[in-house]
Design an enzyme around this catalytic site. Sequence first.
Site, PDB file in Angstrom:
ATOM      1  N   ASN A  83      38.679  55.222  98.624  1.00 43.62           N
ATOM      2  CA  ASN A  83      38.625  56.648  98.286  1.00 43.62           C
ATOM      3  C   ASN A  83      38.228  57.432  99.533  1.00 43.62           C
ATOM      4  O   ASN A  83      37.080  57.368  99.968  1.00 43.62           O
ATOM      5  CB  ASN A  83      37.604  56.826  97.153  1.00 43.62           C
ATOM      6  N   CYS A 105      36.531  66.104  96.632  1.00 37.25           N
ATOM      7  CA  CYS A 105      37.788  65.346  96.637  1.00 37.25           C
ATOM      8  C   CYS A 105      38.981  66.202  96.221  1.00 37.25           C
ATOM      9  O   CYS A 105      40.129  65.796  96.404  1.00 37.25           O
ATOM     10  CB  CYS A 105      37.680  64.128  95.721  1.00 37.25           C
ATOM     11  N   HIS A 144      44.482  61.908  93.238  1.00 41.83           N
ATOM     12  CA  HIS A 144      43.395  61.511  94.123  1.00 41.83           C
ATOM     13  C   HIS A 144      43.163  60.009  93.960  1.00 41.83           C
ATOM     14  O   HIS A 144      43.158  59.481  92.848  1.00 41.83           O
ATOM     15  CB  HIS A 144      42.131  62.303  93.776  1.00 41.83           C
TER      16      HIS A 144
HETATM   17  O1  UT7 Z   1      36.190  60.701  94.364  1.00 37.29           O
HETATM   18  C1  UT7 Z   1      35.067  60.873  93.575  1.00 37.29           C
HETATM   19  C2  UT7 Z   1      35.357  60.501  92.216  1.00 37.29           C
HETATM   20  N1  UT7 Z   1      34.751  59.238  91.904  1.00 37.29           N
HETATM   21  C3  UT7 Z   1      35.306  58.489  90.978  1.00 37.29           C
HETATM   22  O2  UT7 Z   1      36.340  58.821  90.474  1.00 37.29           O
HETATM   23  C4  UT7 Z   1      34.596  57.262  90.485  1.00 37.29           C
HETATM   24  C5  UT7 Z   1      34.737  57.152  88.987  1.00 37.29           C
HETATM   25  N2  UT7 Z   1      34.089  55.984  88.449  1.00 37.29           N
HETATM   26  C6  UT7 Z   1      34.561  54.740  88.657  1.00 37.29           C
HETATM   27  O3  UT7 Z   1      35.568  54.553  89.301  1.00 37.29           O
HETATM   28  C7  UT7 Z   1      33.841  53.596  88.003  1.00 37.29           C
HETATM   29  O4  UT7 Z   1      32.910  54.113  87.082  1.00 37.29           O
HETATM   30  C8  UT7 Z   1      33.129  52.677  89.020  1.00 37.29           C
HETATM   31  C9  UT7 Z   1      34.153  51.909  89.824  1.00 37.29           C
HETATM   32  C10 UT7 Z   1      32.257  53.495  89.957  1.00 37.29           C
HETATM   33  C11 UT7 Z   1      32.248  51.672  88.289  1.00 37.29           C
HETATM   34  O5  UT7 Z   1      33.025  50.908  87.389  1.00 37.29           O
HETATM   35  P1  UT7 Z   1      32.553  50.703  85.879  1.00 37.29           P
HETATM   36  O6  UT7 Z   1      33.567  49.858  85.235  1.00 37.29           O
HETATM   37  O7  UT7 Z   1      32.309  52.060  85.292  1.00 37.29           O
HETATM   38  O8  UT7 Z   1      31.235  49.875  86.063  1.00 37.29           O
HETATM   39  P2  UT7 Z   1      29.761  50.250  85.574  1.00 37.29           P
HETATM   40  O9  UT7 Z   1      29.203  51.362  86.393  1.00 37.29           O
HETATM   41  O10 UT7 Z   1      29.759  50.394  84.098  1.00 37.29           O
HETATM   42  O11 UT7 Z   1      28.982  48.927  85.943  1.00 37.29           O
HETATM   43  C12 UT7 Z   1      29.251  47.703  85.255  1.00 37.29           C
HETATM   44  C13 UT7 Z   1      28.426  46.614  85.877  1.00 37.29           C
HETATM   45  C14 UT7 Z   1      26.962  46.973  86.037  1.00 37.29           C
HETATM   46  O12 UT7 Z   1      26.202  45.824  85.792  1.00 37.29           O
HETATM   47  P3  UT7 Z   1      25.500  45.607  84.366  1.00 37.29           P
HETATM   48  O13 UT7 Z   1      24.594  46.777  84.168  1.00 37.29           O
HETATM   49  O14 UT7 Z   1      26.621  45.548  83.378  1.00 37.29           O
HETATM   50  O15 UT7 Z   1      24.783  44.313  84.548  1.00 37.29           O
HETATM   51  C15 UT7 Z   1      26.849  47.333  87.492  1.00 37.29           C
HETATM   52  O16 UT7 Z   1      25.547  47.099  87.999  1.00 37.29           O
HETATM   53  O17 UT7 Z   1      28.933  46.357  87.186  1.00 37.29           O
HETATM   54  C16 UT7 Z   1      27.822  46.373  88.105  1.00 37.29           C
HETATM   55  N3  UT7 Z   1      28.346  46.796  89.394  1.00 37.29           N
HETATM   56  C17 UT7 Z   1      28.844  45.938  90.287  1.00 37.29           C
HETATM   57  N4  UT7 Z   1      28.983  44.605  90.251  1.00 37.29           N
HETATM   58  C18 UT7 Z   1      29.531  44.021  91.330  1.00 37.29           C
HETATM   59  C19 UT7 Z   1      28.437  48.056  89.884  1.00 37.29           C
HETATM   60  N5  UT7 Z   1      28.986  48.011  91.111  1.00 37.29           N
HETATM   61  C20 UT7 Z   1      29.244  46.717  91.379  1.00 37.29           C
HETATM   62  C21 UT7 Z   1      29.807  46.045  92.470  1.00 37.29           C
HETATM   63  N6  UT7 Z   1      29.943  44.710  92.405  1.00 37.29           N
HETATM   64  N7  UT7 Z   1      30.249  46.693  93.575  1.00 37.29           N
END
Ligand code: UT7
Length: 334
Positions: A291, A112, A261
């Site tokens: 993204n 990216c 980004h």
């Molecule tokens: O260009 C490459 C660079 N990439 C990035 O910059 C991505 C950086 N990371 C992020 O933007 C965030 O970490 C994410 C958007 C990927 C995830 O958000 P988060 O607030 O960190 O969520 P999390 O991974 O801590 O997940 C929280 C909960 C989990 O459920 P439990 O374990 O709390 O029950 C996930 O399973 O959200 C759940 N979850 C979802 N729920 C509904 C993960 N994806 C989804 C989804 N819909 N799409």
Amino acid sequence: MAQLKMTGTGSYLPDLIVTNDMMAQIVDTSDKWITSRTGISERRLSAGEPTWYMAAQAAQRALSAAGLEAAALDVILVTTVTPDYFLPSTACILQAELGADHAFCLDVNAACTGFVYALDLANRYLQDPKIAHVLLVSAENLSKLVDFKDRSTCVLFGDGASAIVCSRSAEDESSAVLATRLGAEGKNGRCLVSRALQISHPFMNPDSVWPDRFGEQKNHFVQMEGQEVFKFAVRVLADSLLDVAGQAGLALEDLAFIIPHQANSRIVEAAARRMKVDPGLMVSRMSDFGNTSSASIPICLDELICSGRLKRGDKVAVCGFGAGLTYGAAIFVY
Ligand code: UT7
């Protein structure tokens, strides 16, 4: 010293719009979760357009905006993590599509951060008196790398391409790249991985087992430690932007726009807080496009230029981060 002037830009975004509600029909997610956690409402996905095709469309628009014939190009740089072929490079395919026979061609993979790395390269190539025009194209089909059964990644990414003609500016013009800062933290590479082909040939011992570099991976789908990448992104966005501003002798408030980004609006907001800068300076367009990896920054730049919001003489910062883990920032005068 020779200076880089962006003389034409153009983008290509697929017509196929996939909304969060459409995503919720294929994985267990919701519009509320996606918008509140990422700022993304919809994304464009390729309806089959290959990466080289999107690159060529964007490039033709940029050349037309610059009023430049493809034959005048000296260098073609393509940033992509989603080429259609291992060989030849996407840049070589693009050369043939455009008829840019005079140009030498290479692909850059800094994930990216690719656009920022390639902008730095373009600026360096333009110091060579033999080089007058560099075409920089960022083209990505992230839909090829995404597992549409994995809700934690499939809702994040989109497809698209954007191109910029970078030309050597006249001595009396202000257009220039003022500062760059590139870096990588390979030791954290495991945080964002998509594997390539495995070795398999008739002379190898079929029982030999070599461990995967980043833990066992059965396919090429993107695997991400989202929270680790999030923390990394906020840190490097803020630190590298402050670094380039310091190098250029500018305050962030002197900038017309900061284009980060486009991964997650919460990353952009947190970086703005860390830098104590008005979040309104930070361009945030992931709502419509998701993204698009290395294409995300130039897509925003092209929009700002085409809408007339970015004017000649304005100072702009760009900042990328992504797999590698890589990061990079640049400040330029448009
Ligand atoms: O260009 C490459 C660079 N990439 C990035 O910059 C991505 C950086 N990371 C992020 O933007 C965030 O970490 C994410 C958007 C990927 C995830 O958000 P988060 O607030 O960190 O969520 P999390 O991974 O801590 O997940 C929280 C909960 C989990 O459920 P439990 O374990 O709390 O029950 C996930 O399973 O959200 C759940 N979850 C979802 N729920 C509904 C993960 N994806 C989804 C989804 N819909 N799409």
